[in-house]
Design an enzyme around this catalytic site. Structure first.
Site, short mmCIF file in Angstrom:
data_model
loop_
_atom_site.label_atom_id
_atom_site.label_comp_id
_atom_site.label_asym_id
_atom_site.label_seq_id
_atom_site.Cartn_x
_atom_site.Cartn_y
_atom_site.Cartn_z
N HIS A 13 0.83 -1.21 0.00
CA HIS A 13 0.00 0.00 0.00
C HIS A 13 0.86 1.26 0.00
CE1 HIS A 13 0.16 0.83 4.45
NE2 HIS A 13 0.17 -0.48 4.58
N ASP B 2 -0.22 4.38 0.93
CA ASP B 2 -0.52 5.40 1.94
C ASP B 2 0.25 5.14 3.22
OD1 ASP B 2 -2.20 3.09 2.38
OD2 ASP B 2 -3.37 4.27 3.80
N ASP C 16 6.06 1.37 6.65
CA ASP C 16 4.70 0.83 6.50
C ASP C 16 3.96 1.75 5.55
OD1 ASP C 16 2.19 -0.21 6.74
OD2 ASP C 16 1.90 0.38 8.82
N GLU D 278 -5.02 1.89 2.58
CA GLU D 278 -5.07 0.67 3.40
C GLU D 278 -5.21 1.01 4.88
OE1 GLU D 278 -3.55 -2.75 5.83
OE2 GLU D 278 -2.92 -0.67 5.82
N GLU D 279 -4.52 2.07 5.30
CA GLU D 279 -4.48 2.41 6.73
C GLU D 279 -5.85 2.85 7.25
OE1 GLU D 279 -2.12 1.84 8.67
OE2 GLU D 279 -0.27 1.78 7.53
N ASP E 237 3.43 -6.53 3.91
CA ASP E 237 3.00 -5.53 4.90
C ASP E 237 3.21 -6.06 6.31
OD1 ASP E 237 1.95 -3.10 5.67
OD2 ASP E 237 -0.14 -3.62 5.26
N HIS F 55 3.98 3.57 12.66
CA HIS F 55 2.98 4.61 13.00
C HIS F 55 3.50 5.60 14.04
CE1 HIS F 55 -0.66 2.00 11.48
NE2 HIS F 55 0.41 1.88 10.72
ZN LIG Z 1 0.72 -1.41 6.45
#
Ligand SMILES: [Zn+2]
Length: 412
Positions: free
Chosen positions: A81, A83, A144, A178-179, A201, A384
Site C-alpha cells: 500500500h 498510503d 509501512d 489501506e491504513e 506488509d 505509525h
Molecule cells: Zn501497512
C-alpha cells in the site's frame, strides 16, 4: 553491503518515504488524499520504464502491472500500500540511513529527547552491522508500507532483467488507503487477475501471517426528549445521561483493547459526540472467531436494550456493520499459498512465524472476496510513530523470499 539488492532497496525506500502520501479517514473520496497520486503516478511511470506489461492506474486509485511468465504456473499477485498512517505526522519525512549499526542507542536530529534503544527493542539488538533507515524524529518513516513497495518494485526490476528465471506470471498491485481500511475496491479481485496473492506488509523477518481479526463497527444513536431546561420537569430526557449509562454498563476491566491481547477480542468505544438531545457513540468490534464477534455485537445490543427499557421515552438505535473477516476462514480450506511462503522462507534459511494479526490487511478483504492473500514480512518496526525503523538487509531477505516463492509456485 554484500547483497545485490541492498543498495536498490535502500535507494527506493529513501526516495519513496520522502513523498507525503498520508491517507485521511474523514475524506470520503478514493483515494482519500490527492497526495497519494504522487506515489501512484511515480510507480506507474517506473513500472512502465522498467518494461512491466499492462501498467495502469485504475479509476479507484490502484496501480496494476504484469510481469509476464517465463514458465507455466499460477498467476501470483504481490501487493503493497502507498498510503502512510494518519495517526502521526507524515509530512516532510526526512529518511536517514545508519550504515553498519553499532548496537548503541539511536538518537534523532530533529528531536534530541527521542531515543531508540536496543534495550527496549530486542529486535534492534539483533541488527548489529545492518544498515538501518529511520526518520528524523518529528515524523513517522512510512516503511509501512513503502518498504513493501520497495520490495515489490525491486523484485519486478530483477525479474524483468532475468528472463532465465523460470516462474509463472506475476501481477502487482499498489493500493491507496489501506491504513483507513479502504484499500480494496469491489473491482480489485477481478482486476488483479491473480490465483492467489501476498501483501508485503508484515514486520519481523519470518512473519507469514494468515489470520487477521474479524471486524464489525457499530453506531449507537441515542435520541432524548429536548425541552427548555426551565420547564423540563418530568419531560426532558437527556441523551448524554443515557449514552453515559451505555458506556458505563459495557465491560471496562475486560474486553477492551487495553485489557486484551493474543486471541482475545474486544469492544472499543472510539468516538462519542452530540448533546442533550442526541448522542452518537461509535464502536469497533473485534474477534478472531465468528461466534465471538457475534457475541460482542449481541452484548452491545443487550446493553442498549436494557438502557432503552429503563427510559421508554428515549429512542436508542444500535446498528452493526461488517468490516472484514479473518482470512483464515478461507485459507484453512487451501493452505497452498501459506505453505508456499513458508517453504520459500525456509529455503532462505528463515524459520517462518505465524501469529494472528490483531488488525486487518488488504489481504483480509481480498481473501474474503476470493483471492487468497496471506501477509509476508518486510522488516518494518515501531510503525505509525517517530521511532519507526527498518533494516535494509531485512528488506533484502524479504525480496529474496518473494523471488524464491515465485519460482516455487510454478511447481505447486
Ligand atoms: Zn501497512
Amino acid at each position: 553491503m554484500q547483497n545485490p539488492f541492498d543498495q536498490e532497496l535502500q535507494d527506493r525506500l529513501v526516495r519513496y518515504a520522502a513523498i507525503d502520501s498520508q491517507s485521511d479517514e474523514s475524506v470520503p473520496t478514493s483515494p482519500s488524499t490527492a497526495c497519494q497520486f504522487d506515489m501512484l503516478h511515480l510507480l506507474r511511470d517506473e513500472l512502465t520504464e522498467m518494461g512491466a506489461q499492462d501498467v495502469e492506474l485504475t479509476d479507484y486509485g490502484v496501480v496494476l502491472a504484469t510481469i509476464p511468465g517465463t514458465a507455466p504456473g499460477p498467476t501470483v499477485g504481490f501487493l503493497a500500500h502507498v498510503d502512510t498512517a494518519p495517526q502521526f505526522n507524515a509530512s516532510g519525512v526526512k529518511p536517514r540511513v545508519i550504515s553498519g549499526y553499532n548496537g548503541g542507542d539511536i538518537t534523532f536530529p530533529d528531536d534530541p529527547a527521542l531515543v531508540l534503544s536496543p534495550a527496549e527493542h530486542p529486535y534492534l539488538a539483533e541488527k548489529i552491522g545492518h544498515d538501518l533507515i529511520t526518520a528524523s524524529g518529528t515524523t513517522l518513516l512510512g516503511a509501512d508500507d513503502k518498504a513493501g513497495v520497495a520490495i515489490v518494485m525491486t523484485m519486478a526490476r530483477h525479474l524483468l532483467n532475468s528472463p532465465e528465471i523460470a516462474r509463472g506470471p506475476i501481477r502487482m498491485a499498489f493500493t491507496p488507503d489501506e491504513e483507513i481500511g479502504r484499500g480494496v475496491s469491489e473491482c480489485l479481485p477481478k482486476d488483479l487477475r491473480a490465483d492467489f496473492a501476498y501483501t508485503l506488509d508484515g514486520g519481523q523477518v519470518g512473519e507469514i501471517e494468515y489470520e487477521s481479526f474479524s471486524a464489525d463497527r457499530a453506531v449507537v444513536t441515542v435520541t432524548g426528549v429536548s425541552i427548555h431546561p426551565g420547564w423540563a420537569k418530568e419531560k426532558m430526557v437527556n441523551a448524554i445521561h443515557l449514552a453515559s449509562k451505555i458506556v458505563q454498563t459495557l465491560p471496562q476491566a475486560t474486553m477492551t483493547p487495553e485489557t486484551t491481547a493474543d486471541r482475545d477480542g474486544f469492544i472499543h468505544a472510539t468516538d462519542m459526540e452530540g448533546g442533550s438531545s442526541e448522542m452518537v457513540i461509535k464502536f469497533i468490534l473485534r474477534d478472531f472467531e465468528r461466534d465471538g464477534l457475534a457475541a460482542k455485537g449481541e452484548l452491545l445490543r443487550q446493553v442498549c436494550a436494557a438502557v432503552q427499557a429503563g427510559e421508554p421515552r428515549a429512542a436508542i438505535k444500535c446498528e452493526i456493520y461488517p468490516q472484514y473477516r479473518n482470512m483464515r476462514y478461507w485459507l484453512e480450506e487451501d493452505m497452498t499459498p501459506v505453505e508456499l511462503a513458508r517453504a520459500a522462507a525456509k529455503a532462505e534459511g528463515i524459520e517462518p512465524i505465524s501469529v494472528p494479526i490483531r488488525g486487518g490487511t488488504d489481504g483480509s478483504r481480498l481473501t474474503e472476496m476470493g483471492v487468497p492473500t496471506p501477509n509476508v514480512f518486510t522488516g518494518m518496526q515501531c510503525i505509525h510513530g517517530p521511532l519507526e525503523w527498518i533494516s535494509v538487509q531485512d528488506m533484502a531477505t524479504a525480496t529474496r523470499t518473494c523471488l524464491t516463492l515465485a519460482q516455487m509456485a510454478t511447481k505447486s
